[in-house]
Design a protein around this motif. Structure first.
Motif, PDB file in Angstrom:
ATOM      1  N   ARG A   1      16.762  61.951  52.834  1.00 47.64           N
ATOM      2  CA  ARG A   1      17.572  60.768  52.481  1.00 47.64           C
ATOM      3  C   ARG A   1      16.709  59.444  52.606  1.00 47.64           C
ATOM      4  N   GLU A   2      15.566  59.411  53.204  1.00 50.71           N
ATOM      5  CA  GLU A   2      14.752  58.330  53.179  1.00 50.71           C
ATOM      6  C   GLU A   2      13.529  58.791  52.661  1.00 50.71           C
ATOM      7  N   THR A   3      12.652  58.003  51.794  1.00 53.55           N
ATOM      8  CA  THR A   3      11.177  58.470  51.245  1.00 53.55           C
ATOM      9  C   THR A   3      10.420  57.889  51.907  1.00 53.55           C
ATOM     10  N   ASP A   4      10.262  57.148  52.596  1.00 55.94           N
ATOM     11  CA  ASP A   4       9.054  56.767  53.384  1.00 55.94           C
ATOM     12  C   ASP A   4       9.492  56.292  54.820  1.00 55.94           C
ATOM     13  N   TYR A   5       8.931  56.977  55.910  1.00 53.07           N
ATOM     14  CA  TYR A   5       9.265  56.802  57.502  1.00 53.07           C
ATOM     15  C   TYR A   5       8.823  55.239  57.622  1.00 53.07           C
ATOM     16  N   TRP A   6       7.635  55.089  57.097  1.00 47.77           N
ATOM     17  CA  TRP A   6       7.225  53.543  57.562  1.00 47.77           C
ATOM     18  C   TRP A   6       7.810  52.382  57.180  1.00 47.77           C
TER      19      TRP A   6
ATOM     20  N   PRO B   1      12.685  42.550  51.164  1.00 47.05           N
ATOM     21  CA  PRO B   1      11.585  43.779  50.830  1.00 47.05           C
ATOM     22  C   PRO B   1      10.329  43.784  51.610  1.00 47.05           C
ATOM     23  N   TYR B   2      10.183  43.294  52.793  1.00 52.43           N
ATOM     24  CA  TYR B   2       8.703  43.392  53.557  1.00 52.43           C
ATOM     25  C   TYR B   2       8.582  44.456  53.642  1.00 52.43           C
ATOM     26  N   PRO B   3       7.263  45.035  53.548  1.00 50.77           N
ATOM     27  CA  PRO B   3       6.947  46.488  53.900  1.00 50.77           C
ATOM     28  C   PRO B   3       6.652  46.836  55.431  1.00 50.77           C
ATOM     29  N   LEU B   4       6.738  48.142  55.614  1.00 54.16           N
ATOM     30  CA  LEU B   4       6.072  48.525  56.989  1.00 54.16           C
ATOM     31  C   LEU B   4       7.009  48.399  58.142  1.00 54.16           C
ATOM     32  N   ALA B   5       8.370  48.117  57.938  1.00 51.91           N
ATOM     33  CA  ALA B   5       9.137  47.397  58.881  1.00 51.91           C
ATOM     34  C   ALA B   5       9.104  48.544  60.085  1.00 51.91           C
ATOM     35  N   THR B   6       9.252  49.780  59.919  1.00 54.55           N
ATOM     36  CA  THR B   6       9.228  50.726  61.081  1.00 54.55           C
ATOM     37  C   THR B   6       8.098  50.251  61.902  1.00 54.55           C
ATOM     38  N   ALA B   7       7.002  49.907  61.573  1.00 55.17           N
ATOM     39  CA  ALA B   7       5.997  49.488  62.407  1.00 55.17           C
ATOM     40  C   ALA B   7       5.973  48.301  63.381  1.00 55.17           C
ATOM     41  N   PHE B   8       7.049  47.528  63.112  1.00 53.51           N
ATOM     42  CA  PHE B   8       7.363  46.093  63.730  1.00 53.51           C
ATOM     43  C   PHE B   8       7.491  46.441  65.104  1.00 53.51           C
ATOM     44  N   SER B   9       7.865  47.774  65.582  1.00 52.96           N
ATOM     45  CA  SER B   9       8.110  48.139  66.882  1.00 52.96           C
ATOM     46  C   SER B   9       7.577  49.562  67.228  1.00 52.96           C
TER      47      SER B   9
ATOM     48  N   VAL C   1      -5.499  58.109  64.371  1.00 54.54           N
ATOM     49  CA  VAL C   1      -5.615  57.141  63.415  1.00 54.54           C
ATOM     50  C   VAL C   1      -4.473  57.046  62.542  1.00 54.54           C
ATOM     51  N   HIS C   2      -3.953  58.228  62.201  1.00 55.13           N
ATOM     52  CA  HIS C   2      -2.664  57.898  61.223  1.00 55.13           C
ATOM     53  C   HIS C   2      -1.562  57.122  61.854  1.00 55.13           C
ATOM     54  N   LEU C   3      -1.452  57.465  63.119  1.00 52.04           N
ATOM     55  CA  LEU C   3      -0.588  56.671  63.895  1.00 52.04           C
ATOM     56  C   LEU C   3      -0.768  54.951  63.991  1.00 52.04           C
ATOM     57  N   PHE C   4      -2.070  54.659  64.124  1.00 54.10           N
ATOM     58  CA  PHE C   4      -2.430  53.512  64.251  1.00 54.10           C
ATOM     59  C   PHE C   4      -2.623  52.514  62.791  1.00 54.10           C
ATOM     60  N   ILE C   5      -2.824  53.345  61.936  1.00 57.21           N
ATOM     61  CA  ILE C   5      -3.034  52.685  60.357  1.00 57.21           C
ATOM     62  C   ILE C   5      -1.961  51.687  59.999  1.00 57.21           C
ATOM     63  N   PRO C   6      -0.607  52.131  60.238  1.00 56.58           N
ATOM     64  CA  PRO C   6       0.586  51.337  59.716  1.00 56.58           C
ATOM     65  C   PRO C   6       0.475  49.964  60.647  1.00 56.58           C
ATOM     66  N   TYR C   7       0.221  50.107  61.940  1.00 55.88           N
ATOM     67  CA  TYR C   7       0.014  48.919  62.718  1.00 55.88           C
ATOM     68  C   TYR C   7      -1.119  47.861  62.630  1.00 55.88           C
ATOM     69  N   LEU C   8      -2.149  48.566  62.087  1.00 53.19           N
ATOM     70  CA  LEU C   8      -3.226  47.748  61.790  1.00 53.19           C
ATOM     71  C   LEU C   8      -3.027  46.988  60.615  1.00 53.19           C
ATOM     72  N   GLN C   9      -2.496  47.561  59.474  1.00 54.40           N
ATOM     73  CA  GLN C   9      -1.787  47.244  58.496  1.00 54.40           C
ATOM     74  C   GLN C   9      -0.816  45.792  58.579  1.00 54.40           C
ATOM     75  N   VAL C  10       0.154  46.103  59.547  1.00 52.61           N
ATOM     76  CA  VAL C  10       1.069  45.358  59.752  1.00 52.61           C
ATOM     77  C   VAL C  10       0.432  44.147  60.494  1.00 52.61           C
ATOM     78  N   THR C  11      -0.382  44.183  61.379  1.00 49.74           N
ATOM     79  CA  THR C  11      -1.163  42.985  62.035  1.00 49.74           C
ATOM     80  C   THR C  11      -1.852  42.232  61.010  1.00 49.74           C
ATOM     81  N   ASN C  12      -2.572  42.834  60.027  1.00 50.89           N
ATOM     82  CA  ASN C  12      -3.551  42.101  58.983  1.00 50.89           C
ATOM     83  C   ASN C  12      -2.369  41.470  57.770  1.00 50.89           C
TER      84      ASN C  12
END
Length: 566
Positions: A74-79, A86-94, A270-281
């Motif tokens: 029902r959701e297409t993208d977990y992150w 419309p800001y991306p990667l909201a799951t990685a905010f926490s 690495v897969h876990l931390f990529i979204p958090y690195l992207q969010v930080t940047n």
């Protein structure tokens, strides 16, 4: 009726087996039933109370439900959780809860409601913590009562109960597992043990990143202490020899499997931390020095337990402590007494390597993280990537509960096994253990009404459905006004859960972080609303550089009656 010799022998064997089982595991079951039963009791009759509050507990419920919705497509993208749209990667905010969310999903798949599945997920975390910690303590040949006490303290200790409002911190079962695998590898170097150790560490990162970083700190300190306990000054040489021995003794197929496994685990990390690195940047999230400073443990922190029914009345002397609710680190009077007994006792037991390594690591991390007159060695760790993002350093106590539990379990084990134990010693031990159990049982748990939480979302959903129907946009986005008199966090979570049920993106949001231009709708009057919306839309378009987004034309205003918007 006569009983033949064979039947009598079988009966004696069964009685003997039952007696042996109760001797080996009886206390472990008794302590678990007491601790777990008190948690179940706190959920009220018919499970109508949900652990935590209408704030962070429901945020974790939202993330868990988001995982479930993603799992059933029902959701297409977990992150990309559809909040702060419309800001991306909201799951990685926490915290993402990927390591424990499958347990929640199983309960949802069985047909239970969102809140009931959350209750089950909450309780199952305590089950895993107790089972794994008890298993590890049993592996080092401790008495059943010692195992039960150590597992009880680690699982149901006051510092853990004080964090039940942050339920993402519950899942800590990988901590005792990782410490045991590191110690076991020292004595029996095997490649599979390295794999198990890495699995435990990485799984803990997936469970909650906070505990992952703190566990890593504990493992590093233990890795330094283990060679020293073996009278080896050259730490690198010590571990190199163990790894070489494990490699030499392994079969060729085992080597290949181990290498493949470690590569897979590294890829998962690495897969876990990529979204958090992207969010930080993308968003330049960071924790300021002053923010971290307020949540470094003080000596007074280890005397606080405001929700303890037994001790909270005597703990009003530290009113000036900033972020007091995060400083609830008092392990309990019973644990303190047992710690003191162990320190004053003759040091013969400290020759046991498992005990010595844990006790020394406990002391070192305590000294590293303690803040005295606003000075702390922990500031040196802020230069290490990851640790500068940790705000609540006080949560280190949830990791330190493990070496503390090990130490106390060994103290009790020695008291139990002393041949010369007098009645007074046994009676004193009984009083101490009764006190430990009472401290956790008589704890004022934080809960909210399941019915209230559901009603808040149901009522808002009806209003939102009306607004969506009236707007009749093909690709709507919700902007929900706050409810008068409610804290903004609760309003935001009402909106998040409502939008989640409707399957519609939401401009509002609440998380551990937020974009600099997130829309704080509760702060704007009808006069400032148009300008605020224009500003938000302009910043979002500038950030995404997507002229086809057409965000302003898609916004459906909910509960903006005083502004003439519905």
């Amino acid at each position: 009726m006569m009983i033949d010799a064979k039947s009598e022998t079988i009966l004696d064997c069964k009685q003997s087996s039952l007696f042996q089982f109760l001797k080996n595991y009886g206390w472990i079951f008794v302590f678990f039933i007491i601790g777990f039963g008190s948690l179940v009791f706190s959920l009220g009759k018919n499970f109508l109370q949900v652990p935590g509050d209408l704030g962070d507990a429901r945020f974790n419920n939202y993330i868990l439900e988001h995982f479930y919705q993603w799992l059933i497509h029902r959701e297409t993208d977990y992150w990309n959780a559809p909040i702060f749209y419309p800001y991306p990667l909201a799951t990685a905010f926490s915290d993402n809860l990927l390591g424990s969310a499958p347990f929640y999903a199983v309960i949802r798949i069985l047909g239970f409601s969102r809140e009931t599945a959350f209750q089950g997920w909450f309780l199952f975390g305590f089950v895993l913590n107790y089972v794994v910690s008890a298993y590890v303590l049993k592996k080092v040949n401790l008495h059943s009562l010692s195992v039960a006490t150590g597992a009880f303290l680690f699982t149901f200790g006051l510092p853990m109960l004080a964090q039940e409002g942050h339920p993402q911190l519950i899942y800590r079962f990988c901590i005792p597992a990782a410490c045991y695998f590191l110690y076991d590898f020292t004595n029996k170097p095997k490649l599979k043990t390295i794999f198990f150790l890495m699995t435990a560490i990485i799984w803990q990162f997936y469970l909650t990143i906070y505990m992952g970083f703190f566990l890593l700190l504990l493992i590093v300190v233990m890795a330094f202490m283990i060679p020293l306990s073996a009278s080896s000054i050259n730490i690198i040489k010590f571990w190199f020899s163990r790894i070489r021995s494990a490699w030499k003794d392994a079969r060729g197929s085992h080597k290949l499997w181990c290498i493949a496994g470690l590569i897979l685990l590294t890829a998962l990390l690495v897969h876990l931390f990529i979204p958090y690195l992207q969010v930080t940047n993308l968003y330049h999230f960071s924790r300021g020095f002053d923010e971290i400073k307020t949540m470094l443990p003080r000596l007074s922190s280890y005397l606080l337990s405001d929700h303890s029914t037994l001790w909270r009345l005597g703990m009003n002397n530290f009113k000036d402590l900033p972020m007091r609710h995060e400083h609830q680190l008092f392990p309990g009077l019973a644990a303190a007494i047992l710690l003191l007994i162990g320190m004053l006792w003759k040091k013969t037991d400290e020759k046991i390597p498992f005990l010595q390594i844990h006790a020394t690591s406990l002391l070192i991390i305590f000294l590293i993280t303690i803040s005295v007159n606003e000075k702390s060695l922990y500031y040196l760790l802020l230069k290490i990537p990851g640790y500068n993002s940790i705000r609540a350093v006080t949560r280190i106590q949830l990791v330190l509960l493990w070496p503390l539990a090990v130490y106390i379990a060994f103290v009790i084990d020695r008291m139990v096994r002393l041949n010369s134990s007098s009645f007074r010693v046994k009676a004193a031990l009984g009083v101490i253990l009764l006190l430990m159990v009472s401290e956790s049982v008589f704890f004022s748990h934080s809960t909210y009404s399941k019915i209230e939480g559901q009603k808040r979302v149901d009522s808002l959903r009806k209003i939102a459905e009306y607004s969506l129907k009236k707007a009749n946009y093909p690709d709507p986005v919700l902007l929900i006004h706050g409810k008068a008199g409610d804290p903004w966090q609760i309003t935001a979570l009402d909106a998040m859960l409502t939008a989640q049920e409707l399957g519609v993106p939401l401009i509002n949001g609440y998380s551990g972080n937020a974009p600099a231009y997130s829309f704080a709708e509760w702060m704007h009057s009808c006069q400032t609303l148009p300008g605020s919306v224009n500003f938000y839309v302009d910043k979002a378009n500038e950030f995404l550089q997507d002229p086809g987004l057409k965000l302003k034309e898609r916004i459906v205003y909910v509960r903006y009656w005083e502004c003439g918007l519905y």
